[in-house]
Design a protein around this motif. Structure first.
Motif, PDB file in Angstrom:
ATOM      1  N   GLU A  38       0.849  -1.191   0.000  1.00 14.05           N
ATOM      2  CA  GLU A  38       0.000   0.000   0.000  1.00 14.05           C
ATOM      3  C   GLU A  38       0.883   1.239   0.000  1.00 14.05           C
ATOM      4  O   GLU A  38       1.810   1.337   0.797  1.00 14.05           O
ATOM      5  N   ILE A  39       0.589   2.156  -0.909  1.00 14.95           N
ATOM      6  CA  ILE A  39       1.392   3.363  -1.079  1.00 14.95           C
ATOM      7  C   ILE A  39       0.688   4.552  -0.438  1.00 14.95           C
ATOM      8  O   ILE A  39      -0.521   4.739  -0.610  1.00 14.95           O
ATOM      9  N   VAL A  40       1.460   5.318   0.336  1.00 16.79           N
ATOM     10  CA  VAL A  40       0.963   6.536   0.963  1.00 16.79           C
ATOM     11  C   VAL A  40       1.986   7.637   0.701  1.00 16.79           C
ATOM     12  O   VAL A  40       3.172   7.464   0.997  1.00 16.79           O
ATOM     13  N   PHE A  41       1.529   8.754   0.137  1.00 16.32           N
ATOM     14  CA  PHE A  41       2.406   9.888  -0.156  1.00 16.32           C
ATOM     15  C   PHE A  41       2.348  10.900   0.974  1.00 16.32           C
ATOM     16  O   PHE A  41       1.298  11.088   1.599  1.00 16.32           O
ATOM     17  N   ASP A  42       3.477  11.587   1.210  1.00 13.81           N
ATOM     18  CA  ASP A  42       3.486  12.693   2.166  1.00 13.81           C
ATOM     19  C   ASP A  42       2.597  13.826   1.664  1.00 13.81           C
ATOM     20  O   ASP A  42       1.950  14.507   2.453  1.00 13.81           O
ATOM     21  N   THR A  43       2.558  14.049   0.356  1.00 13.70           N
ATOM     22  CA  THR A  43       1.688  15.043  -0.275  1.00 13.70           C
ATOM     23  C   THR A  43       1.406  14.587  -1.702  1.00 13.70           C
ATOM     24  O   THR A  43       2.243  13.917  -2.315  1.00 13.70           O
ATOM     25  N   LEU A  44       0.245  14.944  -2.228  1.00  9.49           N
ATOM     26  CA  LEU A  44      -0.127  14.570  -3.592  1.00  9.49           C
ATOM     27  C   LEU A  44       0.023  15.730  -4.575  1.00  9.49           C
ATOM     28  O   LEU A  44      -0.182  15.557  -5.773  1.00  9.49           O
ATOM     29  N   SER A  45       0.356  16.920  -4.069  1.00  6.83           N
ATOM     30  CA  SER A  45       0.503  18.068  -4.965  1.00  6.83           C
ATOM     31  C   SER A  45       1.614  18.985  -4.474  1.00  6.83           C
ATOM     32  O   SER A  45       1.967  18.984  -3.290  1.00  6.83           O
ATOM     33  N   HIS A  46       2.165  19.745  -5.419  1.00  2.00           N
ATOM     34  CA  HIS A  46       3.210  20.714  -5.083  1.00  2.00           C
ATOM     35  C   HIS A  46       3.057  21.942  -5.966  1.00  2.00           C
ATOM     36  O   HIS A  46       2.881  21.824  -7.185  1.00  2.00           O
ATOM     37  N   ASP A  47       3.128  23.126  -5.345  1.00  2.00           N
ATOM     38  CA  ASP A  47       3.088  24.394  -6.063  1.00  2.00           C
ATOM     39  C   ASP A  47       4.502  24.965  -6.088  1.00  2.00           C
ATOM     40  O   ASP A  47       5.075  25.260  -5.041  1.00  2.00           O
ATOM     41  N   PHE A  48       5.072  25.108  -7.289  1.00  2.00           N
ATOM     42  CA  PHE A  48       6.414  25.670  -7.429  1.00  2.00           C
ATOM     43  C   PHE A  48       6.447  27.177  -7.192  1.00  2.00           C
ATOM     44  O   PHE A  48       7.516  27.752  -7.055  1.00  2.00           O
ATOM     45  N   GLY A  49       5.284  27.815  -7.166  1.00  2.00           N
ATOM     46  CA  GLY A  49       5.259  29.271  -7.035  1.00  2.00           C
ATOM     47  C   GLY A  49       5.664  29.898  -8.353  1.00  2.00           C
ATOM     48  O   GLY A  49       5.341  29.395  -9.426  1.00  2.00           O
ATOM     49  N   ASN A  50       6.413  31.009  -8.275  1.00  2.43           N
ATOM     50  CA  ASN A  50       6.881  31.679  -9.485  1.00  2.43           C
ATOM     51  C   ASN A  50       8.127  30.989 -10.023  1.00  2.43           C
ATOM     52  O   ASN A  50       9.071  30.725  -9.280  1.00  2.43           O
ATOM     53  N   VAL A  51       8.114  30.715 -11.327  1.00  3.08           N
ATOM     54  CA  VAL A  51       9.207  30.023 -12.000  1.00  3.08           C
ATOM     55  C   VAL A  51       9.656  30.875 -13.181  1.00  3.08           C
ATOM     56  O   VAL A  51       8.826  31.418 -13.915  1.00  3.08           O
ATOM     57  N   LEU A  52      10.974  30.981 -13.362  1.00  3.39           N
ATOM     58  CA  LEU A  52      11.505  31.749 -14.490  1.00  3.39           C
ATOM     59  C   LEU A  52      11.319  30.982 -15.797  1.00  3.39           C
ATOM     60  O   LEU A  52      11.357  29.753 -15.814  1.00  3.39           O
ATOM     61  N   PRO A  53      11.147  31.724 -16.915  1.00  4.46           N
ATOM     62  CA  PRO A  53      11.067  31.058 -18.209  1.00  4.46           C
ATOM     63  C   PRO A  53      12.398  30.381 -18.552  1.00  4.46           C
ATOM     64  O   PRO A  53      13.446  30.771 -18.051  1.00  4.46           O
ATOM     65  N   PHE A 128      -3.921   2.976  -8.346  1.00  6.57           N
ATOM     66  CA  PHE A 128      -3.724   4.171  -9.165  1.00  6.57           C
ATOM     67  C   PHE A 128      -3.848   5.419  -8.301  1.00  6.57           C
ATOM     68  O   PHE A 128      -4.771   5.529  -7.495  1.00  6.57           O
ATOM     69  N   LEU A 129      -2.909   6.333  -8.474  1.00 11.28           N
ATOM     70  CA  LEU A 129      -2.953   7.643  -7.804  1.00 11.28           C
ATOM     71  C   LEU A 129      -2.542   8.713  -8.806  1.00 11.28           C
ATOM     72  O   LEU A 129      -1.829   8.441  -9.769  1.00 11.28           O
ATOM     73  N   ARG A 130      -2.951   9.940  -8.530  1.00  7.82           N
ATOM     74  CA  ARG A 130      -2.576  11.068  -9.380  1.00  7.82           C
ATOM     75  C   ARG A 130      -1.836  12.110  -8.533  1.00  7.82           C
ATOM     76  O   ARG A 130      -2.323  12.508  -7.481  1.00  7.82           O
ATOM     77  N   LEU A 131      -0.654  12.515  -9.019  1.00  2.54           N
ATOM     78  CA  LEU A 131       0.102  13.597  -8.407  1.00  2.54           C
ATOM     79  C   LEU A 131      -0.086  14.843  -9.261  1.00  2.54           C
ATOM     80  O   LEU A 131      -0.428  14.740 -10.454  1.00  2.54           O
ATOM     81  N   ALA A 132       0.142  16.019  -8.672  1.00  2.00           N
ATOM     82  CA  ALA A 132      -0.015  17.265  -9.429  1.00  2.00           C
ATOM     83  C   ALA A 132       1.067  18.263  -9.047  1.00  2.00           C
ATOM     84  O   ALA A 132       1.456  18.357  -7.886  1.00  2.00           O
ATOM     85  N   VAL A 133       1.556  18.991 -10.062  1.00  4.90           N
ATOM     86  CA  VAL A 133       2.451  20.123  -9.832  1.00  4.90           C
ATOM     87  C   VAL A 133       1.843  21.336 -10.523  1.00  4.90           C
ATOM     88  O   VAL A 133       1.140  21.211 -11.535  1.00  4.90           O
ATOM     89  N   SER A 134       2.108  22.500  -9.952  1.00  8.86           N
ATOM     90  CA  SER A 134       1.580  23.733 -10.531  1.00  8.86           C
ATOM     91  C   SER A 134       2.527  24.872 -10.234  1.00  8.86           C
ATOM     92  O   SER A 134       3.479  24.729  -9.457  1.00  8.86           O
ATOM     93  N   GLY A 135       2.270  26.015 -10.848  1.00 11.83           N
ATOM     94  CA  GLY A 135       3.073  27.199 -10.616  1.00 11.83           C
ATOM     95  C   GLY A 135       2.745  28.250 -11.657  1.00 11.83           C
ATOM     96  O   GLY A 135       1.793  28.105 -12.440  1.00 11.83           O
ATOM     97  N   ASP A 136       3.527  29.310 -11.634  1.00 11.14           N
ATOM     98  CA  ASP A 136       3.347  30.415 -12.570  1.00 11.14           C
ATOM     99  C   ASP A 136       4.687  30.765 -13.213  1.00 11.14           C
ATOM    100  O   ASP A 136       5.651  31.063 -12.492  1.00 11.14           O
ATOM    101  N   VAL A 137       4.744  30.725 -14.539  1.00 12.07           N
ATOM    102  CA  VAL A 137       5.949  31.136 -15.251  1.00 12.07           C
ATOM    103  C   VAL A 137       5.875  32.639 -15.408  1.00 12.07           C
ATOM    104  O   VAL A 137       4.900  33.176 -15.937  1.00 12.07           O
ATOM    105  N   VAL A 138       6.899  33.323 -14.873  1.00  6.72           N
ATOM    106  CA  VAL A 138       6.939  34.788 -14.885  1.00  6.72           C
ATOM    107  C   VAL A 138       8.194  35.266 -15.586  1.00  6.72           C
ATOM    108  O   VAL A 138       9.214  34.569 -15.597  1.00  6.72           O
ATOM    109  N   GLY A 139       8.141  36.455 -16.185  1.00 10.44           N
ATOM    110  CA  GLY A 139       9.303  37.019 -16.881  1.00 10.44           C
ATOM    111  C   GLY A 139      10.436  37.373 -15.931  1.00 10.44           C
ATOM    112  O   GLY A 139      10.257  37.439 -14.739  1.00 10.44           O
TER     113      GLY A 139
END
Length: 140
Positions: A38-53, A128-139
């Motif tokens: 049985e698999i257990v994740f510490d977190t299923l999502s991560h927000d990178f915040g602002n990311v450079l192009p 089956f599990l789904r992980l997610a990453v997100s963030g914002d690409v900024v100049g």
């Protein structure tokens, strides 16, 4: 020019060192509570915040096998070509931990918000599990 060199070379090295240090603490042995893998994740999502192009960012999703049999990741599938994964190919013993590293590449992305999913298939009870990453690409 020096600022740009720092951002592209030194900063990622520092962030990687911090991530690896955090993973060492998270890769602790846990109590076995299930009769099969049985698999257990510490977190299923991560927000990178602002990311450079034109950069890459990564995050390690720490997981634990709380089952009584070895856990095998069958596949880890990113949702698009801009996202790559690194994951353990061998079995994770009962009570042990592993890391799925998700790498997001902003090259060719014009900017704005992103959200990407990663599908994780295993022999675990959940299967089956789904992980997610997100963030914002900024100049820059």
């Amino acid at each position: 020019m020096m600022k740009r060199l720092f951002l592209y070379f030194t900063l990622p090295a520092i962030l990687t060192a911090v991530l690896l240090s955090a993973c060492d603490n998270a890769l602790r042995k846990v109590e076995v509570t299930e009769s099969k893998a049985e698999i257990v994740f510490d977190t299923l999502s991560h927000d990178f915040g602002n990311v450079l192009p034109d950069t890459t960012v990564s995050f390690g999703f720490v997981f634990h096998n709380i089952g009584a049999t070895p856990l095998h990741l069958e596949s880890v599938v990113p949702g698009c070509h801009c996202t790559k994964t690194e994951w353990p190919k061998g079995g994770i013993e009962p009570g042990e931990a592993g890391v799925i590293t998700v790498i997001y590449d902003t090259h060719g992305f014009s900017g704005g918000h992103f959200q990407k999913s990663i599908k994780v298939y295993s022999n675990a009870k959940t299967g089956f599990l789904r992980l997610a990453v997100s963030g914002d690409v900024v100049g820059d």
